[in-house]
Each structure stands twice: as C-alpha cells, then as structure tokens.
Design an enzyme around this catalytic site. Structure first.
Site, short mmCIF file in Angstrom:
data_model
loop_
_atom_site.label_atom_id
_atom_site.label_comp_id
_atom_site.label_asym_id
_atom_site.label_seq_id
_atom_site.Cartn_x
_atom_site.Cartn_y
_atom_site.Cartn_z
N LYS A 75 0.81 -1.23 0.00
CA LYS A 75 0.00 0.00 0.00
C LYS A 75 0.84 1.28 0.00
O LYS A 75 0.42 2.30 -0.56
CB LYS A 75 -0.95 0.00 1.19
CG LYS A 75 -2.04 -1.06 1.10
CD LYS A 75 -3.01 -0.96 2.26
CE LYS A 75 -4.10 -2.01 2.13
NZ LYS A 75 -5.13 -1.89 3.18
N ASP A 112 -9.74 2.67 2.51
CA ASP A 112 -9.73 1.85 3.71
C ASP A 112 -10.44 2.57 4.86
O ASP A 112 -11.36 2.04 5.48
CB ASP A 112 -8.28 1.55 4.14
CG ASP A 112 -7.71 0.30 3.49
OD1 ASP A 112 -8.48 -0.62 3.17
OD2 ASP A 112 -6.49 0.25 3.30
N GLY A 136 -1.33 0.13 14.80
CA GLY A 136 -0.80 0.02 13.45
C GLY A 136 -0.71 1.36 12.76
O GLY A 136 -1.65 2.15 12.80
#
Length: 267
Positions: A75, A112, A136
């Site tokens: 990504k 996302d 994350g």
C-alpha cells in the site's frame, strides 16, 4: 448476464498481495459490482515486493483491466510507481485501489479509512467524541487514522512497533486535524472507548502475537479488527469473551465497496 461466464468482454480487476492466501475480499468485490450489471471479476494476484514495479508497469498494458486492489505489503511502496494520486491518497500516504484509464494512466486512491467509518456507521456506531486506540501505522493504519480524525473522535492514540512510523503519523494527522488530540501510545487499552487493530496480527496462518494487551480490554469498549480471515480473530474472540461490542473486518470491506466502484468508474 450469466455471472458464471468469463469471456473476452469481462472487465478484470486484479488484487495484488504478498502473501495472497489470506485474501477473501475478491468475492465480495466481484459480487457487488456484478450486482450493478457489469460483466466483471476481481482476481487475486501474488506479487512479491521485488516484482511490484514490474507488475504495475504490466498493468498499464492490460487493456481489459479496470485497475487493481492493493493490500499488504504494497500500500505504501506502490505510491511512486503510479502516475497520479487522489487528494485523499496523497494526504494519507498509502493506496488500496488503482484505476487504469483507457490510455494506461494509473491513479491511486485509498478508501480503507472511509470504508471503516462507513462500516461503523452502518453498524450503528457513532465515532464522534470517542477515545480511540489505533494499533498500526502502516498503509491501512494511516487511512483509518485520518478517517477517524475526520469523523470527530475526541482523542486518537496510535501504537505501532516502529515508533518512528507512529510519530510520523501523529504529526501528519495533527497537522490535518488540529482539533483532534493525537499522540503515540502503547498496547494498553485501559480507559479507551474503542480499540482498532489495523495491523496484520491475527491473520490466518500467522502466530505472531496479539496487537494489544488482551487483559486490558473491558466490557464497555468497542473492539474492531480489519483482518478478514479468520472472521473472528483472537482479538475479537477475547473481546467477545469480555463482553465488548465487535466490529469485523468484513464490515470495513462492505463499507468500501460503493466507494471503490465509483472510483473505478463502474457505477
């Protein structure tokens, strides 16, 4: 349209990942876009990091491809390989969809985070005013962080094994949303309203620990995991055992589908 047939008229979307065995979203993407009348299929493609540039270059010449999805670990590395980024992808600093125009031009977007927020809303979860621990700071984590800030969370605390990445994300989100308190933290969930795992920890086939200290979960929390396989990760199972409200990876995927369809020009 016979959805079982794949012919030379079928529009193809790839989904690049490494590894690829965990990928299950291709079925949801295919079903969603076929339901709107398109002869379409999404196909997972196993692309290692060393072959990513070649795969992206090849995509330019695949004239029956509408583009590609992008997931772990591509990504962020894919950014310099594309011709253009949407304003959203540029701000986030990662991409999860690539549109291929008829002339071969490749544009990246990231839905996302927007999909996560939409999935939460469809589950009846109001994000405004919550104190959120985000686990994350990679490609998905970056997107979710910006989307949570845009949704008006009161505080966003980012935990990441690489603290430098966490600090960089804190700085970027703070600059874009100065009204939201953003800081780095650890894996202690005590006192938070919501915990979001945006790492690959818990993915099927992995035994690499938990993204948060499970002992610090409490029944008044919402616990979300972006991992789709297994559907109920170790984190979500532990959260359910504590009486937490759960938000599954599939709900984030479902929230993305209309956004991805529009971006790909398949409305």
């Amino acid at each position: 349209m016979d959805t079982r047939r794949i012919t030379g008229q079928t529009k193809i979307m790839l989904l690049m990942a490494d590894p690829v065995s965990h990928v299950v979203g291709t079925e949801a993407i295919t079903a969603f876009i076929r339901a709107s009348g398109h002869d379409f299929i999404c196909v997972p493609v196993h692309v290692g990091a060393q072959h990513l540039a070649a795969a992206i270059d090849a995509l330019r010449g695949f004239r029956n491809c509408v583009g590609s999805g992008v997931t772990i670990p591509h990504k962020i590395p894919v950014l310099p390989l594309l011709d253009e980024l949407t304003a959203r992808a540029r701000t986030i600093g990662s991409v999860n969809y690539i549109r291929r125009d008829p002339d071969g031009k490749l544009t990246g977007d990231n839905v996302d985070g927007s999909g996560f927020v939409r999935g939460a809303a469809e589950a009846g979860i109001e994000l405004g005013g919550l104190r959120v621990l985000l686990l994350g700071a990679g490609g998905a984590g970056r997107s979710v962080a910006f989307a949570l800030a845009e949704a008006g969370v009161a505080e966003l605390v980012i935990s990441n094994r690489n603290q430098g990445k966490a600090l960089a994300l804190v700085s970027s989100v703070s600059a874009a949303y100065p009204g939201v308190r953003v800081r780095i933290g650890d894996t202690d969930a005590s006192g938070f309203d919501m915990v979001v795992n945006a790492t690959s920890l818990g993915m099927a086939g992995k035994d690499d620990g938990d993204p948060v200290d499970l002992a610090t979960l409490s029944s008044d929390m919402i616990v979300a995991d972006i991992v789709m396989r297994p559907e109920k990760t170790r984190l979500l199972q532990a959260a359910e055992d504590k009486g937490c409200r759960l938000l599954f990876g599939r709900q984030m995927m479902d929230g993305q589908l209309a956004l991805a369809q529009a971006f790909l020009g398949l409305t």
